[in-house]
Design an enzyme around this catalytic site. Structure first.
Site, mmCIF file in Angstrom:
data_model
loop_
_atom_site.group_PDB
_atom_site.id
_atom_site.type_symbol
_atom_site.label_atom_id
_atom_site.label_comp_id
_atom_site.label_asym_id
_atom_site.label_seq_id
_atom_site.Cartn_x
_atom_site.Cartn_y
_atom_site.Cartn_z
ATOM 1 N N SER A 165 0.802 -1.224 0.000
ATOM 2 C CA SER A 165 0.000 0.000 0.000
ATOM 3 C C SER A 165 0.831 1.269 0.000
ATOM 4 O O SER A 165 0.303 2.366 -0.175
ATOM 5 C CB SER A 165 -0.931 0.003 1.218
ATOM 6 N N ILE A 218 8.132 0.753 -0.902
ATOM 7 C CA ILE A 218 8.728 -0.146 -1.901
ATOM 8 C C ILE A 218 7.674 -1.092 -2.487
ATOM 9 O O ILE A 218 7.639 -1.331 -3.695
ATOM 10 C CB ILE A 218 9.889 -0.956 -1.277
ATOM 11 N N TYR A 257 15.546 -6.571 14.152
ATOM 12 C CA TYR A 257 15.410 -6.414 12.694
ATOM 13 C C TYR A 257 16.548 -7.162 11.990
ATOM 14 O O TYR A 257 16.318 -7.955 11.077
ATOM 15 C CB TYR A 257 15.451 -4.921 12.354
ATOM 16 N N VAL A 314 16.367 3.503 1.364
ATOM 17 C CA VAL A 314 15.327 3.773 0.364
ATOM 18 C C VAL A 314 14.390 4.849 0.915
ATOM 19 O O VAL A 314 13.856 4.694 2.031
ATOM 20 C CB VAL A 314 14.513 2.498 0.041
HETATM 21 P P1 NDP Z 1 6.763 0.996 4.668
HETATM 22 O O1 NDP Z 1 6.744 1.135 6.141
HETATM 23 O O2 NDP Z 1 6.766 2.211 3.803
HETATM 24 O O3 NDP Z 1 5.563 0.029 4.215
HETATM 25 C C1 NDP Z 1 5.337 -1.184 4.839
HETATM 26 C C2 NDP Z 1 4.178 -1.873 4.170
HETATM 27 O O4 NDP Z 1 3.938 -3.121 4.839
HETATM 28 C C3 NDP Z 1 2.888 -1.097 4.259
HETATM 29 O O5 NDP Z 1 2.106 -1.359 3.119
HETATM 30 C C4 NDP Z 1 2.220 -1.668 5.504
HETATM 31 O O6 NDP Z 1 0.847 -1.410 5.459
HETATM 32 C C5 NDP Z 1 2.596 -3.153 5.342
HETATM 33 N N1 NDP Z 1 2.630 -3.950 6.563
HETATM 34 C C6 NDP Z 1 3.381 -3.746 7.666
HETATM 35 N N2 NDP Z 1 3.122 -4.674 8.603
HETATM 36 C C7 NDP Z 1 2.178 -5.497 8.070
HETATM 37 C C8 NDP Z 1 1.482 -6.633 8.557
HETATM 38 N N3 NDP Z 1 1.695 -7.114 9.787
HETATM 39 N N4 NDP Z 1 0.581 -7.229 7.753
HETATM 40 C C9 NDP Z 1 0.337 -6.740 6.511
HETATM 41 N N5 NDP Z 1 0.978 -5.674 6.000
HETATM 42 C C10 NDP Z 1 1.872 -5.050 6.774
HETATM 43 O O7 NDP Z 1 8.028 0.077 4.333
HETATM 44 P P2 NDP Z 1 9.160 0.201 3.214
HETATM 45 O O8 NDP Z 1 8.562 0.346 1.881
HETATM 46 O O9 NDP Z 1 10.175 1.166 3.695
HETATM 47 O O10 NDP Z 1 9.821 -1.258 3.363
HETATM 48 C C11 NDP Z 1 9.323 -2.395 2.699
HETATM 49 C C12 NDP Z 1 10.264 -3.544 2.998
HETATM 50 O O11 NDP Z 1 11.593 -3.182 2.613
HETATM 51 C C13 NDP Z 1 10.350 -3.897 4.489
HETATM 52 O O12 NDP Z 1 10.411 -5.288 4.645
HETATM 53 C C14 NDP Z 1 11.652 -3.246 4.934
HETATM 54 O O13 NDP Z 1 12.231 -3.935 6.015
HETATM 55 C C15 NDP Z 1 12.489 -3.390 3.676
HETATM 56 N N6 NDP Z 1 13.579 -2.416 3.579
HETATM 57 C C16 NDP Z 1 13.322 -1.059 3.610
HETATM 58 C C17 NDP Z 1 14.369 -0.158 3.499
HETATM 59 C C18 NDP Z 1 14.155 1.322 3.526
HETATM 60 O O14 NDP Z 1 15.152 2.074 3.623
HETATM 61 N N7 NDP Z 1 12.947 1.818 3.406
HETATM 62 C C19 NDP Z 1 15.761 -0.629 3.395
HETATM 63 C C20 NDP Z 1 15.906 -2.064 3.375
HETATM 64 C C21 NDP Z 1 14.847 -2.908 3.464
HETATM 65 P P3 NDP Z 1 -0.094 -1.403 6.792
HETATM 66 O O15 NDP Z 1 0.626 -0.566 7.809
HETATM 67 O O16 NDP Z 1 -1.392 -0.848 6.337
HETATM 68 O O17 NDP Z 1 -0.195 -2.826 7.205
#
Ligand code: NDP
Length: 263
Positions: free
Chosen positions: A16, A19, A157, A190
């Site tokens: 949603s 990434i 993490y 990111v």
């Molecule tokens: P965001 O926090 O921007 O988005 C996280 C997404 O996951 C949202 O859509 C959220 O929606 C959903 N989500 C979280 N928990 C749950 C759950 N229990 N069940 C269902 N959906 C869930 O994250 P990023 O885009 O920054 O990161 C995405 C991935 O990339 C993660 O795994 C992160 O660890 C990894 N990553 C990110 C980096 C960064 O710098 N941003 C760097 C390296 C890795 P909702 O809250 O509505 O559930």
């Protein structure tokens, strides 16, 4: 380059925002129908409708907590009913942590284990039978550079993302006989809305220059001296989903602007 993705179906967790949303748009642009998963139904439904309308593909938003075994079971059932299975599974949902090992509770460790590892285990178990029936598939894991190079403030993490990367490796071995390719992507920094929110909070009392704060983070950690956009990471995922990556399985790819300090 013809990616041969048109008409496939993909499920993306955490689709949603950030990434996951960028991966959804990247795949939609290639004609892939999408199952988008996240907890917040309103935000999810809004993005699912926007993407379906703009890219002229089918989307289904499923608002569930993927850290819950029963929610994953229900997700698999719904997808079977609506799409008859999927060709691509992207385990992307996850979140950072902040604790010390001395003080973090068992409950906190368990929560991250369920979210970062068991969700991927259960979704693979749920969807691999239909991938086999369809003649193959792709499973990708979004871990993090922290799976190999820890940031000291987030031990839970680091540990759970390292476990996810190992899960990906062993799953790849089990799945390849069924023409299912499994890989991990390890992004560095990111620029997602979450980073901006944190930077705004941290700089609120010192003048609010959140951009300077983020530039400092990039200067300190990434030789490329900037954050990636979500799209720069998503493009890599889309390539790995495609027929152009047909010999790639069991690997972990760092997309980190040079941040990893080892070979
Ligand atoms: P965001 O926090 O921007 O988005 C996280 C997404 O996951 C949202 O859509 C959220 O929606 C959903 N989500 C979280 N928990 C749950 C759950 N229990 N069940 C269902 N959906 C869930 O994250 P990023 O885009 O920054 O990161 C995405 C991935 O990339 C993660 O795994 C992160 O660890 C990894 N990553 C990110 C980096 C960064 O710098 N941003 C760097 C390296 C890795 P909702 O809250 O509505 O559930």
């Amino acid at each position: 380059m013809n990616l041969e993705l048109d008409g496939k179906t993909a499920l993306i967790t955490g689709a949603s925002v950030g990434i996951g949303l960028a991966i959804a748009e990247g795949l939609a642009a290639e004609g892939v129908n999408l199952v988008l998963v996240a907890r917040n139904k309103e935000r999810l439904d809004q993005e699912a409708a926007r993407i379906a309308d703009y890219y002229k593909i089918k989307t289904l938003g499923i608002a569930v907590n993927i850290a819950s075994a029963s929610d994953v079971k229900e997700t698999v059932r719904l997808v079977e009913e609506r799409f008859g299975g999927i060709d691509i599974l992207i385990n992307n949902a996850g979140t950072g942590s902040n604790e010390t090992i001395a003080e973090a509770t068992d409950e906190k460790w368990q929560l991250y284990w369920e979210l970062h590892v068991m969700a991927a285990v259960r979704l693979a178990r749920g969807f691999m039978p239909t991938m086999k029936r369809r003649g193959g598939g792709v499973i990708l894991h979004n871990a993090s550079i922290c799976a190999a190079q820890p940031l000291w403030y987030e031990p839970i993490y680091n540990v759970t993302k390292a476990a996810l990367m190992m899960f990906s490796k062993v799953l790849a071995h089990e799945a390849i006989d069924h023409n299912i390719r499994v890989n991990t992507v390890n992004p560095g920094l990111v620029l997602t809305p979450d980073w901006i929110k944190t930077a705004k909070e941290l700089t609120e009392k010192s003048g609010g220059d959140w951009q300077a704060y983020l530039n400092g983070v990039a200067e300190e950690h990434a030789p490329i001296k900037r954050f990636a956009s979500p799209k720069e990471i998503a493009d890599f995922f889309v390539f790995l989903c495609s027929a152009r990556a047909s010999y790639s399985s069991g690997s972990a790819y760092y997309v980190d602007g040079g941040m990893l300090k080892t070979v």
